[in-house]
Design an enzyme around this catalytic site. Structure first.
Site, PDB file in Angstrom:
ATOM      1  N   PRO A 117       0.837  -1.212   0.000  1.00  0.00           N
ATOM      2  CG  PRO A 117       0.132  -0.915   2.211  1.00  0.00           C
ATOM      3  CD  PRO A 117       0.850  -1.886   1.307  1.00  0.00           C
TER       4      PRO A 117
ATOM      5  CD  GLN B 275      -2.557   1.353   5.078  1.00  0.00           C
ATOM      6  OE1 GLN B 275      -2.899   2.124   4.188  1.00  0.00           O
ATOM      7  NE2 GLN B 275      -2.305   1.750   6.319  1.00  0.00           N
TER       8      GLN B 275
ATOM      9  CG  HIS C 165       5.863   2.702   6.733  1.00  0.00           C
ATOM     10  ND1 HIS C 165       4.696   2.566   7.437  1.00  0.00           N
ATOM     11  CD2 HIS C 165       5.598   3.636   5.786  1.00  0.00           C
ATOM     12  CE1 HIS C 165       3.771   3.389   6.950  1.00  0.00           C
ATOM     13  NE2 HIS C 165       4.293   4.044   5.940  1.00  0.00           N
TER      14      HIS C 165
HETATM   15  C1  LIG Z   1       5.287   7.123  -1.030  1.00  0.00           C
HETATM   16  C2  LIG Z   1       4.971   6.023  -0.072  1.00  0.00           C
HETATM   17  C3  LIG Z   1       3.766   6.020   0.599  1.00  0.00           C
HETATM   18  C4  LIG Z   1       3.451   5.000   1.491  1.00  0.00           C
HETATM   19  N1  LIG Z   1       2.236   5.005   2.093  1.00  0.00           N
HETATM   20  C5  LIG Z   1       1.907   3.984   2.922  1.00  0.00           C
HETATM   21  C6  LIG Z   1       0.629   3.947   3.515  1.00  0.00           C
HETATM   22  O1  LIG Z   1      -0.220   4.814   3.303  1.00  0.00           O
HETATM   23  N2  LIG Z   1       0.355   2.899   4.350  1.00  0.00           N
HETATM   24  C7  LIG Z   1       1.267   1.920   4.605  1.00  0.00           C
HETATM   25  O2  LIG Z   1       0.992   0.997   5.372  1.00  0.00           O
HETATM   26  N3  LIG Z   1       2.487   1.934   4.042  1.00  0.00           N
HETATM   27  C8  LIG Z   1       2.819   2.946   3.205  1.00  0.00           C
HETATM   28  N4  LIG Z   1       4.051   2.942   2.623  1.00  0.00           N
HETATM   29  C9  LIG Z   1       5.006   1.838   2.885  1.00  0.00           C
HETATM   30  C10 LIG Z   1       4.832   0.714   1.857  1.00  0.00           C
HETATM   31  O3  LIG Z   1       3.640   0.013   2.078  1.00  0.00           O
HETATM   32  C11 LIG Z   1       5.962  -0.302   1.928  1.00  0.00           C
HETATM   33  O4  LIG Z   1       6.078  -0.790   3.234  1.00  0.00           O
HETATM   34  C12 LIG Z   1       7.317   0.200   1.458  1.00  0.00           C
HETATM   35  O5  LIG Z   1       7.192   1.164   0.433  1.00  0.00           O
HETATM   36  C13 LIG Z   1       8.124  -0.974   0.941  1.00  0.00           C
HETATM   37  O6  LIG Z   1       9.387  -0.611   0.559  1.00  0.00           O
HETATM   38  P1  LIG Z   1       9.822  -0.322  -0.971  1.00  0.00           P
HETATM   39  O7  LIG Z   1       9.259   1.026  -1.313  1.00  0.00           O
HETATM   40  O8  LIG Z   1      11.302  -0.332  -0.869  1.00  0.00           O
HETATM   41  O9  LIG Z   1       9.282  -1.419  -1.847  1.00  0.00           O
HETATM   42  C14 LIG Z   1       4.383   3.965   1.728  1.00  0.00           C
HETATM   43  C15 LIG Z   1       5.599   3.963   1.045  1.00  0.00           C
HETATM   44  C16 LIG Z   1       5.902   4.959   0.145  1.00  0.00           C
HETATM   45  C17 LIG Z   1       7.215   4.910  -0.595  1.00  0.00           C
HETATM   46  O1  LIG Z   2       3.935   8.338   3.452  1.00  0.00           O
HETATM   47  C1  LIG Z   2       3.744   7.296   4.103  1.00  0.00           C
HETATM   48  O2  LIG Z   2       4.576   6.362   4.118  1.00  0.00           O
HETATM   49  C2  LIG Z   2       2.506   7.118   4.865  1.00  0.00           C
HETATM   50  O3  LIG Z   2       2.237   6.023   5.251  1.00  0.00           O
HETATM   51  C3  LIG Z   2       1.644   8.259   5.238  1.00  0.00           C
HETATM   52  C4  LIG Z   2       1.162   8.356   6.550  1.00  0.00           C
HETATM   53  C5  LIG Z   2       0.377   9.438   6.921  1.00  0.00           C
HETATM   54  C6  LIG Z   2       0.084  10.427   6.008  1.00  0.00           C
HETATM   55  C7  LIG Z   2       0.562  10.341   4.721  1.00  0.00           C
HETATM   56  C8  LIG Z   2       1.328   9.259   4.310  1.00  0.00           C
END
Ligand SMILES: Cc1cc2nc3c(=O)[nH]c(=O)nc-3n(C[C@H](O)[C@H](O)[C@H](O)COP(=O)(O)O)c2cc1C
Ligand SMILES: O=C(O)C(=O)c1ccccc1
Length: 359
Positions: free
Chosen positions: A77, A132, A252
């Site tokens: 996600p 998620q 994350h």
């Molecule tokens: C721009 C961005 C936004 C993300 N937003 C969320 C989110 O809203 N909720 C969440 O559980 N993880 C979020 N993640 C974490 C991803 O789910 C994931 O754990 C992570 O990107 C995995 O690593 P990778 O980018 O190296 O593949 C976010 C990651 C990125 C890069």
């Molecule tokens: O950017 C992120 O990784 C994310 O999970 C997030 C959490 C709160 C607000 C905006 C993005």
């Protein structure tokens, strides 16, 4: 020139994106140690292939919580796809469904979960979406959004537990990027009370969220629950005891607590703690088919990718996400063949060895 691998997609995405938005996607917490560690830890693992096994051409499909995925690679996600491309999560959902794999739709998406599901349904008869969730202290909202996810046809809840507070991203501070641009909203947050409807500022990441909230979720929904972001073996064990259905081993993408271990380094400890009682997924730094196979060898049933999907989306919308997923699929099949494996289940622990070298 067309990118030939995921890293080249990142370079192309970087050219196309507003630099502030590129920094939001690429960036991570504080010194960005963990985000770098996720990728470099894969480099310290070597694959030791078996030979002369006469293995059949690999079949990549896996079953995850009762759903069939065409490969052991699903979509992590990630928030705010509209920053990457105007088609946003609609494009991502089509590409994932067409690839026959699972999209974990973020609660903080810029397209409503109902519309994401409708889009996936246009390209596949039976697409799998998981939802998620950031559990909100407003339990009425939390229950309402779970109902929306269920009604939209989501087949699992992925509860992110590594965020009792928002990670500090110094790139965002430097760029003064703290909210979505005008005209973009978090379409799932319309019902959240307080503040402007759909504003990301309404989201509460609270340290008060506890196992009791997970128990409550268990009571209110029949959906399987995946815990995302528990890295400590003691928490992994508690999760199994509490009836959690799967774990997504994740830091994350280095965006929360900096200096957490690389996920691939932590995976064996989590695997040892859960003793095969629930399936494990892993995300963080997966950029190559060789990374996928290393994760399978160390105990993951499948991996998930975050930024690679965003790079594909920013570079070329749905077609870009499709290309990224197909590259990873082809690389994984090729790696399995070179390792003497006819599928994910043939990958064993002994195929991976830690090495000292740095390339
Ligand atoms: C721009 C961005 C936004 C993300 N937003 C969320 C989110 O809203 N909720 C969440 O559980 N993880 C979020 N993640 C974490 C991803 O789910 C994931 O754990 C992570 O990107 C995995 O690593 P990778 O980018 O190296 O593949 C976010 C990651 C990125 C890069
Ligand atoms: O950017 C992120 O990784 C994310 O999970 C997030 C959490 C709160 C607000 C905006 C993005």
């Amino acid at each position: 020139m067309d990118p030939v691998n995921v890293r080249e997609f990142e370079a192309l995405a970087r050219e196309r994106l507003d630099p502030v938005h590129y920094d939001y996607f690429a960036g991570a917490a504080q010194d960005e140690i963990t985000v770098r560690a996720n990728e470099s830890a894969f480099v310290r693992l070597a694959l030791v292939p078996r030979v002369l096994r006469g293995a059949a051409a690999p079949a990549l499909d896996v079953t995850l919580l009762g759903a069939d995925a065409s490969m052991p690679i699903v979509l992590s996600p990630t928030a705010f796809h509209r920053l990457a491309h105007p088609d946003a999560e609609r494009a991502t959902a089509r590409a994932a469904a067409a690839a026959g794999t699972i999209m974990i739709a973020a609660m903080l998406s810029t397209v409503a979960i109902e519309d994401i599901a409708a889009e996936a349904g246009k390209v596949a008869a039976d697409p799998t979406l998981w939802f998620q969730l950031y559990v909100q202290p407003d339990l009425g909202f939390t229950e309402a959004i779970v109902r929306r996810a269920e009604a939209a046809g989501c087949r699992a809840l992925v509860v992110t537990v590594d965020s009792p507070a928002l990670g500090r991203h110094e790139r965002n501070d430097r760029n003064a990027f703290h909210d979505l641009p005008a005209g973009m909203r978090c379409e799932n947050l319309r019902e959240l009370r307080g503040g402007e409807p759909g504003s990301v500022r309404q989201v509460v990441l609270s340290p008060e969220i506890s196992w009791r909230h997970l128990d409550r979720l268990r009571e209110i929904t029949p959906l399987p629950i995946v815990l995302k972001g528990a890295l400590h073996p003691l928490d992994a064990r508690l999760a199994v005891e509490r009836g959690i259905d799967a774990l997504l081993v994740s830091n994350h993408g280095g965006r929360q607590l900096d200096t957490m271990p690389a996920t691939i380094d932590q995976l064996p400890f989590v695997a040892e703690a859960v003793e095969g009682r629930v399936p494990l997924l892993l995300d963080g730094g997966v950029r190559r088919g060789t990374d996928v196979v290393k994760a399978l060898a160390l105990g993951a049933r499948a991996v998930a990718v975050g930024r690679p999907v965003l790079w594909g989306l920013a570079a070329d919308g749905e077609a870009g996400v499709t290309r990224v997923l197909e590259m990873l699929r082809a690389e994984t099949a090729h790696t399995l063949t070179l390792c003497g494996c006819d599928g994910p289940s043939a990958v064993t622990r002994d195929l991976v060895r830690e090495v000292r070298c740095c390339h």
